[in-house]
Design a protein around this motif. Sequence first.
Motif, PDB file in Angstrom:
ATOM      1  N   GLU A 140       1.065  -1.466  -0.065  1.00 14.83           N
ATOM      2  CA  GLU A 140      -0.273  -0.156   0.500  1.00 14.83           C
ATOM      3  C   GLU A 140       0.928   1.063  -0.150  1.00 14.83           C
ATOM      4  OE1 GLU A 140      -3.016  -0.111   3.614  1.00 14.83           O
ATOM      5  OE2 GLU A 140      -3.573  -2.753   3.026  1.00 14.83           O
ATOM      6  N   GLY A 141      -0.249   2.274  -0.075  1.00 14.98           N
ATOM      7  CA  GLY A 141       0.737   3.590  -0.439  1.00 14.98           C
ATOM      8  C   GLY A 141       0.698   4.422   0.704  1.00 14.98           C
ATOM      9  N   TYR A 142       1.169   5.701   1.200  1.00 16.31           N
ATOM     10  CA  TYR A 142       1.422   6.449   1.481  1.00 16.31           C
ATOM     11  C   TYR A 142      -0.022   6.807   1.829  1.00 16.31           C
ATOM     12  CZ  TYR A 142       6.081   6.999   0.744  1.00 16.31           C
ATOM     13  OH  TYR A 142       8.027   7.290   0.092  1.00 16.31           O
ATOM     14  N   GLY A 143      -0.418   8.137   2.908  1.00 20.11           N
ATOM     15  CA  GLY A 143      -1.662   8.160   3.025  1.00 20.11           C
ATOM     16  C   GLY A 143      -2.737   7.464   3.900  1.00 20.11           C
ATOM     17  N   HIS A 144      -2.208   6.486   4.571  1.00 20.42           N
ATOM     18  CA  HIS A 144      -2.881   5.206   4.550  1.00 20.42           C
ATOM     19  C   HIS A 144      -3.550   4.364   3.421  1.00 20.42           C
ATOM     20  CE1 HIS A 144      -3.661   6.815   9.475  1.00 20.42           C
ATOM     21  NE2 HIS A 144      -3.138   7.918   8.605  1.00 20.42           N
ATOM     22  N   GLY A 145      -2.482   4.498   3.258  1.00 25.25           N
ATOM     23  CA  GLY A 145      -2.964   3.520   1.308  1.00 25.25           C
ATOM     24  C   GLY A 145      -4.663   3.545   0.576  1.00 25.25           C
ATOM     25  N   SER A 146      -4.094   5.598   0.821  1.00 24.68           N
ATOM     26  CA  SER A 146      -5.251   6.052   0.105  1.00 24.68           C
ATOM     27  C   SER A 146      -4.627   5.943  -1.290  1.00 24.68           C
ATOM     28  CB  SER A 146      -5.318   7.723  -0.280  1.00 24.68           C
ATOM     29  OG  SER A 146      -3.857   8.224  -0.173  1.00 24.68           O
ATOM     30  N   VAL A 147      -5.830   6.811  -2.412  1.00 26.36           N
ATOM     31  CA  VAL A 147      -5.520   6.624  -4.347  1.00 26.36           C
ATOM     32  C   VAL A 147      -4.407   7.976  -4.486  1.00 26.36           C
ATOM     33  CG1 VAL A 147      -6.873   7.972  -5.689  1.00 26.36           C
ATOM     34  CG2 VAL A 147      -7.855   6.367  -4.999  1.00 26.36           C
ATOM     35  N   ALA A 148      -4.335   8.843  -3.769  1.00 28.43           N
ATOM     36  CA  ALA A 148      -2.738   9.365  -3.655  1.00 28.43           C
ATOM     37  C   ALA A 148      -2.003   8.485  -3.277  1.00 28.43           C
ATOM     38  CB  ALA A 148      -2.859  10.584  -3.724  1.00 28.43           C
ATOM     39  N   GLY A 149      -1.771   7.867  -2.131  1.00 27.28           N
ATOM     40  CA  GLY A 149      -0.692   7.278  -2.085  1.00 27.28           C
ATOM     41  C   GLY A 149      -0.321   6.950  -2.098  1.00 27.28           C
ATOM     42  N   LEU A 150      -0.758   5.797  -3.447  1.00 30.91           N
ATOM     43  CA  LEU A 150      -0.407   4.746  -4.353  1.00 30.91           C
ATOM     44  C   LEU A 150       0.758   5.137  -4.998  1.00 30.91           C
ATOM     45  CD1 LEU A 150      -0.591   1.972  -4.775  1.00 30.91           C
ATOM     46  CD2 LEU A 150      -2.274   1.739  -6.170  1.00 30.91           C
ATOM     47  N   THR A 151       0.043   6.399  -5.594  1.00 30.81           N
ATOM     48  CA  THR A 151       0.645   7.111  -6.875  1.00 30.81           C
ATOM     49  C   THR A 151       1.815   7.406  -6.686  1.00 30.81           C
ATOM     50  OG1 THR A 151      -0.877   8.769  -6.943  1.00 30.81           O
ATOM     51  CG2 THR A 151      -1.821   7.738  -8.006  1.00 30.81           C
ATOM     52  N   ARG A 152       2.254   7.783  -5.887  1.00 31.48           N
ATOM     53  CA  ARG A 152       3.656   8.051  -5.102  1.00 31.48           C
ATOM     54  C   ARG A 152       4.678   7.232  -4.955  1.00 31.48           C
ATOM     55  NH1 ARG A 152       2.913  13.498  -5.167  1.00 31.48           N
ATOM     56  NH2 ARG A 152       1.164  14.540  -3.621  1.00 31.48           N
ATOM     57  N   LEU A 153       3.881   5.745  -5.178  1.00 35.23           N
ATOM     58  CA  LEU A 153       4.750   4.335  -5.110  1.00 35.23           C
ATOM     59  C   LEU A 153       5.996   4.440  -6.718  1.00 35.23           C
ATOM     60  CD1 LEU A 153       2.981   2.174  -3.399  1.00 35.23           C
ATOM     61  CD2 LEU A 153       4.767   3.462  -2.138  1.00 35.23           C
ATOM     62  N   THR A 154       6.750   3.854  -6.084  1.00 37.85           N
ATOM     63  CA  THR A 154       7.540   3.563  -7.633  1.00 37.85           C
ATOM     64  C   THR A 154       7.620   2.084  -7.162  1.00 37.85           C
ATOM     65  OG1 THR A 154       9.806   5.269  -7.625  1.00 37.85           O
ATOM     66  CG2 THR A 154      10.359   2.830  -8.703  1.00 37.85           C
ATOM     67  N   PRO A 155       6.990   1.027  -8.329  1.00 41.17           N
ATOM     68  CA  PRO A 155       7.005   0.093  -7.920  1.00 41.17           C
ATOM     69  C   PRO A 155       8.312  -0.794  -7.736  1.00 41.17           C
ATOM     70  CG  PRO A 155       6.283   0.825 -10.019  1.00 41.17           C
ATOM     71  CD  PRO A 155       6.611   1.528  -9.668  1.00 41.17           C
ATOM     72  N   VAL A 156       7.733  -2.247  -7.379  1.00 38.26           N
ATOM     73  CA  VAL A 156       8.576  -3.285  -6.613  1.00 38.26           C
ATOM     74  C   VAL A 156       9.208  -3.389  -8.119  1.00 38.26           C
ATOM     75  CG1 VAL A 156       9.360  -4.635  -4.833  1.00 38.26           C
ATOM     76  CG2 VAL A 156       7.705  -3.435  -5.023  1.00 38.26           C
ATOM     77  N   ASP A 157      10.510  -4.684  -8.157  1.00 40.56           N
ATOM     78  CA  ASP A 157      10.999  -5.102  -8.833  1.00 40.56           C
ATOM     79  C   ASP A 157      10.360  -6.734  -9.354  1.00 40.56           C
ATOM     80  OD1 ASP A 157      12.055  -6.592 -11.503  1.00 40.56           O
ATOM     81  OD2 ASP A 157      14.047  -5.980 -10.753  1.00 40.56           O
ATOM     82  N   ASP A 158       9.001  -7.337  -8.911  1.00 41.19           N
ATOM     83  CA  ASP A 158       8.733  -8.428  -8.821  1.00 41.19           C
ATOM     84  C   ASP A 158       7.044  -8.498  -9.177  1.00 41.19           C
ATOM     85  OD1 ASP A 158       7.372 -10.206  -6.944  1.00 41.19           O
ATOM     86  OD2 ASP A 158       9.033 -10.542  -5.881  1.00 41.19           O
ATOM     87  N   PRO A 159       7.061  -9.582 -10.454  1.00 42.62           N
ATOM     88  CA  PRO A 159       6.349  -9.527 -11.005  1.00 42.62           C
ATOM     89  C   PRO A 159       4.965  -9.958 -10.016  1.00 42.62           C
ATOM     90  CG  PRO A 159       7.793 -10.949 -11.268  1.00 42.62           C
ATOM     91  CD  PRO A 159       8.584 -10.274 -10.251  1.00 42.62           C
ATOM     92  N   ALA A 160       5.486  -9.929  -8.717  1.00 42.22           N
ATOM     93  CA  ALA A 160       3.781 -11.644  -8.013  1.00 42.22           C
ATOM     94  C   ALA A 160       3.726 -10.117  -7.111  1.00 42.22           C
ATOM     95  CB  ALA A 160       4.854 -12.315  -7.083  1.00 42.22           C
ATOM     96  N   VAL A 161       4.359  -8.773  -7.299  1.00 43.69           N
ATOM     97  CA  VAL A 161       3.873  -7.429  -6.033  1.00 43.69           C
ATOM     98  C   VAL A 161       2.495  -7.449  -6.459  1.00 43.69           C
ATOM     99  CG1 VAL A 161       4.086  -5.627  -5.189  1.00 43.69           C
ATOM    100  CG2 VAL A 161       6.053  -6.935  -4.703  1.00 43.69           C
TER     101      VAL A 161
END
Length: 305
Positions: free
Chosen positions: A130-151
């Motif tokens: 999950e991303g920032y801000g208690h897992g919010s929509v905006a918080g997810l968009t602040r993430l860089t994807p993990v280099d793992d196809p099963a994430v």
Amino acid sequence: VYKRQVLGWAEAEGVPVVMGMLNLPGCRWVQKNGGKQDYRLWNEERYQVQAAAFWKELASHLNDQPAVVAYNPLNEPHPARQDGHADADAEGFPAWLAAHRGTAADLDLFNSRIVEAIREVDPETPVLVEGYGHGSVAGLTRLTPVDDPAVLYSFHFYDPWIYTARKANKGRYSYPDAMPAYWNGPAEKWKRDTLGKRMEPVAAWAARHRIRTSRIVAAEFGCDRGAPGAREYLEDVVTALNRRGWHWAFYSFREDAWDRMDYEVGTGGLGAAYWEAVERGEAPERPRSDNPLWRVLQAGLKAER
């Protein structure tokens, strides 16, 4: 032993389980911490090392459990809240994020560390982050994807909170004809696709990073069952999610303490006898029945399949 037995029951009933954490070393759940937020995990490296070791050990015990379909390292992370940035879409959040890259408060580093620890003992089970801000929509968009196809990438959707939460709403707003123009703002009529548009940043983020729709999960959404227009709100959220082909889970199914999002109850009260039993320290069954709120979720689940 008992917990493995519970997972066996889940497998027998065909109930998939996402194993998620509300607590980690250095991050005690606020409801079990005297109402105080615990930010040690986001301030001290040693707690992150302990959290990774915890997940490695837990995954080593669960990687042979068919009912477990994913691991969720931590529910609703919010490292920026200690600095006054509870919302990941707030004006000051990008500056906070830039200043904390490479520190313990960096969720990209945290997620990569936990996934790496899990993969040492379990190379296959999906990890739902999950991303920032208690897992919010905006918080997810602040993430860089993990280099793992099963994430898998998760967001929670109670938008707008000032409508969906009873204590915040206070009877001011109803869906879709009297919704807040902005936080605590005057009411305005929403279009029926407004909720779907509020999820658009997730779709744009996924497209930018070439993340398949099957890896996006709305892991929580909900609305106070007594809010005016709750049935229409739930129906429009479910429709928006199913149209995008995202996985989803509503909050909540028979939550043990809080009844406001127990949709099997419907929109009415629980009755004096129920609350008298609660006051006596009992755990009475709630008066559940078929109702319009529950039918929306049932239909949505069938459509998702």
